[in-house]
Design a protein around this motif. Structure first.
Motif, PDB file in Angstrom:
ATOM      1  N   PRO A   5      25.423 -14.142  14.355  1.00 26.54           N
ATOM      2  CA  PRO A   5      24.523 -15.237  14.905  1.00 26.54           C
ATOM      3  C   PRO A   5      22.930 -15.107  14.295  1.00 26.54           C
ATOM      4  CG  PRO A   5      25.419 -13.790  16.609  1.00 26.54           C
ATOM      5  CD  PRO A   5      26.230 -13.451  15.400  1.00 26.54           C
ATOM      6  N   ARG A   6      22.059 -16.229  14.030  1.00 25.18           N
ATOM      7  CA  ARG A   6      21.104 -16.169  13.491  1.00 25.18           C
ATOM      8  C   ARG A   6      20.009 -15.768  14.456  1.00 25.18           C
ATOM      9  NH1 ARG A   6      20.201 -21.628  10.433  1.00 25.18           N
ATOM     10  NH2 ARG A   6      21.796 -20.783   9.342  1.00 25.18           N
ATOM     11  N   TRP A   7      20.252 -15.728  15.777  1.00 31.37           N
ATOM     12  CA  TRP A   7      19.283 -15.247  16.578  1.00 31.37           C
ATOM     13  C   TRP A   7      19.363 -13.547  16.666  1.00 31.37           C
ATOM     14  CZ3 TRP A   7      20.490 -11.996  20.556  1.00 31.37           C
ATOM     15  CH2 TRP A   7      21.625 -12.170  21.064  1.00 31.37           C
ATOM     16  N   LYS A   8      20.391 -13.192  16.394  1.00 28.12           N
ATOM     17  CA  LYS A   8      20.475 -11.694  15.980  1.00 28.12           C
ATOM     18  C   LYS A   8      19.411 -11.215  14.813  1.00 28.12           C
ATOM     19  CE  LYS A   8      24.308 -10.492  18.804  1.00 28.12           C
ATOM     20  NZ  LYS A   8      25.644  -9.958  18.980  1.00 28.12           N
ATOM     21  N   ILE A  12      16.419  -8.518  14.920  1.00 31.47           N
ATOM     22  CA  ILE A  12      16.365  -7.470  14.139  1.00 31.47           C
ATOM     23  C   ILE A  12      14.777  -7.577  13.394  1.00 31.47           C
ATOM     24  CG2 ILE A  12      17.135  -6.396  11.891  1.00 31.47           C
ATOM     25  CD1 ILE A  12      20.058  -7.290  12.810  1.00 31.47           C
ATOM     26  N   LEU A  13      14.603  -8.722  12.891  1.00 30.75           N
ATOM     27  CA  LEU A  13      13.349  -8.919  12.502  1.00 30.75           C
ATOM     28  C   LEU A  13      12.150  -8.468  13.406  1.00 30.75           C
ATOM     29  CD1 LEU A  13      12.469 -10.042   9.498  1.00 30.75           C
ATOM     30  CD2 LEU A  13      11.671 -12.093  10.517  1.00 30.75           C
ATOM     31  N   ILE A  14      12.204  -8.905  14.611  1.00 27.53           N
ATOM     32  CA  ILE A  14      11.333  -8.640  15.501  1.00 27.53           C
ATOM     33  C   ILE A  14      11.075  -7.030  15.749  1.00 27.53           C
ATOM     34  CG2 ILE A  14      10.528  -8.769  17.940  1.00 27.53           C
ATOM     35  CD1 ILE A  14      11.265 -11.548  18.048  1.00 27.53           C
ATOM     36  N   THR A 597      20.983   0.344  15.583  1.00 25.45           N
ATOM     37  CA  THR A 597      20.865   0.276  14.050  1.00 25.45           C
ATOM     38  C   THR A 597      22.097   0.460  13.333  1.00 25.45           C
ATOM     39  OG1 THR A 597      20.385   2.636  13.893  1.00 25.45           O
ATOM     40  CG2 THR A 597      18.581   0.984  14.109  1.00 25.45           C
ATOM     41  N   ALA A 598      23.089   1.261  13.944  1.00 25.31           N
ATOM     42  CA  ALA A 598      24.450   1.402  13.028  1.00 25.31           C
ATOM     43  C   ALA A 598      25.302   0.436  13.434  1.00 25.31           C
ATOM     44  CB  ALA A 598      25.211   2.722  13.585  1.00 25.31           C
ATOM     45  N   VAL A 599      25.463  -0.154  14.551  1.00 29.09           N
ATOM     46  CA  VAL A 599      26.334  -1.337  14.966  1.00 29.09           C
ATOM     47  C   VAL A 599      25.780  -2.556  14.873  1.00 29.09           C
ATOM     48  CG1 VAL A 599      27.636  -2.510  16.815  1.00 29.09           C
ATOM     49  CG2 VAL A 599      27.280  -0.056  16.651  1.00 29.09           C
ATOM     50  N   GLY A 600      24.563  -2.871  15.027  1.00 31.67           N
ATOM     51  CA  GLY A 600      23.999  -4.329  15.076  1.00 31.67           C
ATOM     52  C   GLY A 600      23.327  -4.408  13.728  1.00 31.67           C
ATOM     53  N   VAL A 601      22.453  -3.584  13.273  1.00 30.86           N
ATOM     54  CA  VAL A 601      21.570  -3.801  12.186  1.00 30.86           C
ATOM     55  C   VAL A 601      22.492  -3.745  10.742  1.00 30.86           C
ATOM     56  CG1 VAL A 601      19.542  -3.040  10.804  1.00 30.86           C
ATOM     57  CG2 VAL A 601      19.606  -2.948  13.155  1.00 30.86           C
ATOM     58  N   SER A 602      23.433  -2.799  10.739  1.00 32.22           N
ATOM     59  CA  SER A 602      24.047  -2.481   9.516  1.00 32.22           C
ATOM     60  C   SER A 602      25.135  -3.852   9.610  1.00 32.22           C
ATOM     61  CB  SER A 602      24.678  -1.088   9.526  1.00 32.22           C
ATOM     62  OG  SER A 602      26.042  -1.345  10.271  1.00 32.22           O
ATOM     63  N   ARG A 603      25.647  -4.106  10.547  1.00 35.46           N
ATOM     64  CA  ARG A 603      26.407  -5.320  10.573  1.00 35.46           C
ATOM     65  C   ARG A 603      25.834  -6.626   9.948  1.00 35.46           C
ATOM     66  NH1 ARG A 603      30.488  -7.182  15.108  1.00 35.46           N
ATOM     67  NH2 ARG A 603      31.717  -8.791  13.763  1.00 35.46           N
ATOM     68  N   ALA A 604      24.451  -6.925  10.225  1.00 39.65           N
ATOM     69  CA  ALA A 604      23.679  -7.969   9.959  1.00 39.65           C
ATOM     70  C   ALA A 604      23.539  -7.966   8.385  1.00 39.65           C
ATOM     71  CB  ALA A 604      22.446  -7.913  10.535  1.00 39.65           C
TER      72      ALA A 604
END
Lengths: 621, 320
Positions: A5-8, A12-14, A597-604
């Protein structure tokens, strides 16, 4: 397929921006500096600033800058040697009207400070300083309070005109009053209950037992330790230390940390001086005879004066057992010259209770002598039969006997001091307040500043190496996904530093170890995901599905594994002290951020690389 | 491009068949560790025993015997003196003097005492670090360490019972305790100093060890739900499937802690040592101990243990 999803991405950017922003203050070095604060009505103004500048110039020290800031004068210097030199010079020159303290001044720009971005505090092991752990003697504190309660009971009975034979302390928290007349018992009970409603009273014949409730004892103990913390804070302020830590630990200990202080002897003297004053009435009679025969009047005790008598021995004096006012009722004290005699004196202010007592006593005793007793407590440790025995030597000296020349209230003067220095010393001790309970030093640590610097260097080197080891391994082993993992790890590190700075956590050497270990542990989440993706690929799933499945399936495992690891960290934090706590904090925060970071960011990132394309034959993992 | 791999894809080592051997070895290690603790005891550091330690740095190397003699003369008999680093650094352990009577002695600290005793001509020493700890503090630390251990064990039992199953919780906790005891036993047997950071290291081993075990158990649970096979086959398969992950994670974690050991300096070495051993033991036990435990005695798992049953029971209960 592979979407995110784009909002994620937005989140991450924030997170990235905020982390960078709040981690930023840590890269600004601190200036060694000297801070000058006014005490006793002196002023910090441009004139002082000019005086400081010339003083430093004469001593050959060139400051970076001399700033006026919130009523303090901050002198920034180029290095630690100059800082110490400047400190010594200024201390001599400015005298006792100013407190001169070593400080480390932040160079973080104002706009960062405005948004609450601060660098992490450094523990003593990383910047040098002293650490004391002090044990409060709760038994002594309670004893003192019980004695005071017994005295209050006596006063209540006297005021209520109830005749009594004796008022005695029995065991732990009981006071037994034996009345002259059993018929008076009820009246006595009412009198005491009137003045002290929270005592438990019990009448039996002509004895009245007064009990202090468990809750009350508890309250007294807490009060005692809190008063001690307050007293220590005052004393340390007089010592001139920037950012000291004074904390209660457990039910009977106090931790004091003084960063930058090297002279433990001085620090200990000031902290450990358990001096207090007591005002007592003088009992008429020949003290020499009383000492010789042992016939001391029942209401009196023999004290000795500080000065020596004509025979070269301290002069005895008989003082009433009843304390008129004591150190804990003292509000303030200042040294001065007595206008009438021109001798050094200390002007004293008491609180309401103390003032009332002083008023009552002096009203009845004008023209009679009153004494000031100075009590010093010296802790001693001896080894008896291989066991350590802690005893205390109590030094009681009568420092002045003077006639009461009028009715005193809350404010009066103590005269009869030898020199103005003595008056100043005494006033300082009195002003710092007295300790409710005596304390012993049970732990003492000194870390030199050079060792602190070495520790930081070593710790950082270790973290950098452990980080590099992990990064190199991943790049080699997982290739594209290795890059993703590395980016996730870097953000994890940034987040960890930002969170710890934001929460004002103290960074210790074990804390640095915790950060290194975090790298080791957070690697696990990434490995789980990457291995899972490989597995799905082997099962024949198309690459994009394999990536999605890999993240999906590994998430549950990661949550289970990391939550249990955090549990261990929480236990460390709850039961650890000092450096161990620092280790636990970085471990807990690190594991928590690594889950994100491992689950959310790396997936992004993975989606960014592989999600957009229509068809992918193979992925580099 | 073909991926690198530590283990071939379809490794199929029969770990469960080795269970008596591996459990036997684990038990033997446990007994040796406990034996070491009982017989040899620990080389407790100052944090636990109380006493004084001072670290000093001199401009030139100093003679250790001379230092000992000087300390003896200053009233500190039986001081332990040890040089480290470049030889200019000294580590001095001694029992602090009983506070002498008299007010002027009150402020005297052991550090300045030692510094005075060791004022060599032309070779001044600087106090790098000094610690004085009362024995009471050490006792409290030991008790707190024990409480932390109990807290962790109970926490693990509750969490794992809730997320998995009681048998898994017991097996995981037994495995973790085994690891902690073996690491602690190592410190008893090797005589390496056991201080506060080592205690922290040992407790963090619990976190690592349980992490490792949970990952394997997680796969066991998943396989029980999706595969048709005997429990033994499933356990074996699960270990094999997670094997490369287990080894890679441990390898990288070991590397990071190894960096601590190499570059972190003296005060972090004990901690790093406990963690290095903990990582090795934790990895081995998650492979050789945790799953085999699930095949014996009352810990034997069956498919029923792991099937999601809450729904069925609720549905059954609703039936007339």
């Amino acid at each position: 397929m592979l979407t995110y999803p784009r909002w994620k991405y937005f989140v991450i950017l924030i997170v990235l921006l905020l982390s960078a922003l709040y981690a930023l203050p840590n890269i600004y070095p601190q200036d060694p500096s000297v801070q000058v604060t006014a005490s006793r009505g002196a002023k910090v103004d441009p004139a002082l600033s000019a005086q400081v500048s010339t003083t430093l110039k004469q001593a050959g020290v060139t400051p970076k800058s001399v700033e006026l800031d919130n009523g303090n004068l901050l002198v920034r210097l180029n290095n630690a040697d100059q800082q110490i030199k400047a400190n010594d010079v200024l201390r001599d020159k400015l005298g006792s009207n100013y407190v001169v303290a070593l400080n480390l001044a932040s160079t973080v720009p104002n706009w960062l400070e405005k948004i609450g971005a601060k660098p992490m505090l450094l523990g003593l092991d990383l910047q040098g300083g002293v650490h004391f752990l002090m044990q409060v003697d709760q038994k002594a504190a309670l004893d003192k309070r019980m004695d005071a309660t017994a005295e209050d009971v006596r006063v209540s009975l006297r005021d209520g005109r109830v005749r009594y034979d004796s008022v005695e302390r029995r065991g732990g928290n009981t006071i037994i009053a034996t009345l002259a007349n059993a018929a008076d018992a009820e009246k006595a009970r009412v009198e005491i209950a009137k003045s002290q409603p929270n005592l438990l009273l019990d009448v039996q014949g002509n004895t009245l037992s007064v009990q202090v409730s468990e809750a009350e004892m508890q309250r007294m103990a807490v009060e005692a330790i809190e008063q001690n913390v307050g007293t220590l804070r005052n004393r340390i302020n007089a010592l001139g230390v920037s950012e000291p830590i004074i904390q209660r630990q457990g039910s009977d200990r106090i931790v004091v940390q003084l960063p930058g202080v090297q002279d433990t002897a001085q620090a200990k003297r000031i902290l450990g001086a358990t001096a207090t004053l007591e005002y007592r009435g003088v009992v008429e009679g020949n003290a020499y005879d009383a000492v010789a025969t042992g016939n001391v009047p029942p209401e009196a005790r023999v004290y000795y004066r500080r000065e020596l008598g004509p025979d070269g021995k301290p002069m005895p004096v008989l003082l009433n057992k009843r304390v008129i006012a004591s150190g804990d009722q003292l509000v303030g004290a200042t040294s001065m010259m007595d206008s009438q005699t021109g001798t050094p004196a200390v002007s004293v202010r008491l609180n309401g209770v103390g003032g009332q007592r002083m008023f009552d006593y002096t009203t009845d005793h004008v023209g009679k002598p009153m004494a000031v007793v100075y009590i010093e407590r010296i802790p001693e440790v001896r080894v008896v039969d291989g066991k350590e025995v802690r005893t205390t030597k109590v030094n009681e000296e009568v420092i002045s006997v003077a006639n009461i020349n009028g009715v005193f209230g809350k404010e009066f003067q103590t005269t009869g001091l030898d020199s103005s220095k003595e008056a100043a010393d005494l006033a300082l001790l009195l002003r710092s307040g007295s300790l409710a309970a005596p304390m012993d030093f049970i732990e003492e640590r000194i870390v030199g500043p050079s060792l602190g610097r070495e520790n930081i260097e070593r710790g950082l080197t270790a973290v950098v190496y452990s980080f590099s080891f992990a990064l190199v391994f991943f790049l080699f082993y997982y290739r594209v996904f290795g890059i993703i993992t590395c980016l996730a790890l870097l953000l994890n590190m940034l987040m960890l530093i930002a969170v710890m700075s934001l929460f004002n956590a103290t960074l210790t050497l074990p804390g640095l170890a915790g950060i290194a270990l975090t790298v080791g542990m957070s690697v696990d989440a990434n490995v789980l995901i990457n291995e899972r993706i490989r597995e799905e690929l082997r099962l024949g799933l198309p690459p994009q599905t394999a990536i999605a499945e890999g993240y999906e399936r590994a998430s549950g495992t990661i949550a289970d594994a990391n939550l249990t690891a955090i549990l261990a960290g929480v236990a460390l934090f709850a039961f650890g002290t000092g450096p161990v706590k620092g280790f636990a904090v970085s471990l807990i925060v690190g594991i928590a951020t690594s889950m994100y970071t491992a689950v959310g960011v790396s997936r992004a990132i993975a989606t960014l690389i592989y999600g957009g394309r229509r068809k992918i034959k193979s992925i580099w993992i | 491009m073909k991926p690198f791999n530590v283990f071939p894809y379809d490794s199929n080592i029969n770990f469960i068949r080795l269970r008596w051997l591996s459990l036997g070895i684990a038990l033997a290690m446990l007994l040796v560790a406990v034996g070491g603790m009982v017989v040899k005891g620990f080389n407790f550091a100052l944090d636990f025993t109380g006493g004084a330690v001072t670290e000093m740095r001199f401009e030139k190397p100093v003679d250790v015997d001379d230092v000992r003699e000087r300390l003896d003369r200053a009233g500190y008999g039986g001081a332990q003196v040890q040089s480290f680093g470049s030889g200019n650094d000294l580590l001095i352990r001694l029992q602090p003097k009983q506070a002498a009577a008299g007010a002027e002695d009150k402020g005297n600290t052991t550090a300045s005492d030692v510094q005075n005793a060791l004022a060599f001509e032309g070779n001044p020493g600087k106090v790098l670090r000094s610690e004085v700890v009362g024995p009471q503090v050490g006792k409290d630390l030991a008790i707190n360490g024990l409480w932390a251990l109990i807290f962790v064990v109970v926490g693990f039992l509750i969490y794992i019972s809730f997320r998995f199953e009681k048998k898994f919780a017991i097996a995981a906790v037994l495995t973790t305790l085994h690891d902690v005891v073996v690491v602690t036993g190592w410190f008893a047997l090797s005589g390496h100093e056991f201080d506060l950071t080592v205690l922290a290291g040992v407790l963090s081993v619990m976190g690592f060890s349980i992490n490792d075990t949970i990952v394997v158990f997680d796969r066991v649970r998943e396989n029980f739900r999706s595969m048709r096979a005997t429990p033994q086959e499933i356990l074996n398969k699960s270990i094999n499937q997670t094997l490369s992950r287990t080894v890679i994670t441990s390898f990288v974690a070991f590397l990071t802690v190894f960096a601590l050991y190499l570059y972190g300096g003296g005060s972090l070495q004990g901690m790093a040592e406990s963690q290095m051993i903990g990582i090795i033991i934790g990895t081995l036990s998650s492979i050789f101990v945790a799953c085999p435990l699930l095949t014996i005695g009352f810990l034997k798992v069956t498919k029923q243990d792991l099937m999601p049953k809450a729904k069925d029971e609720a549905a059954l209960a609703r039936r007339p």
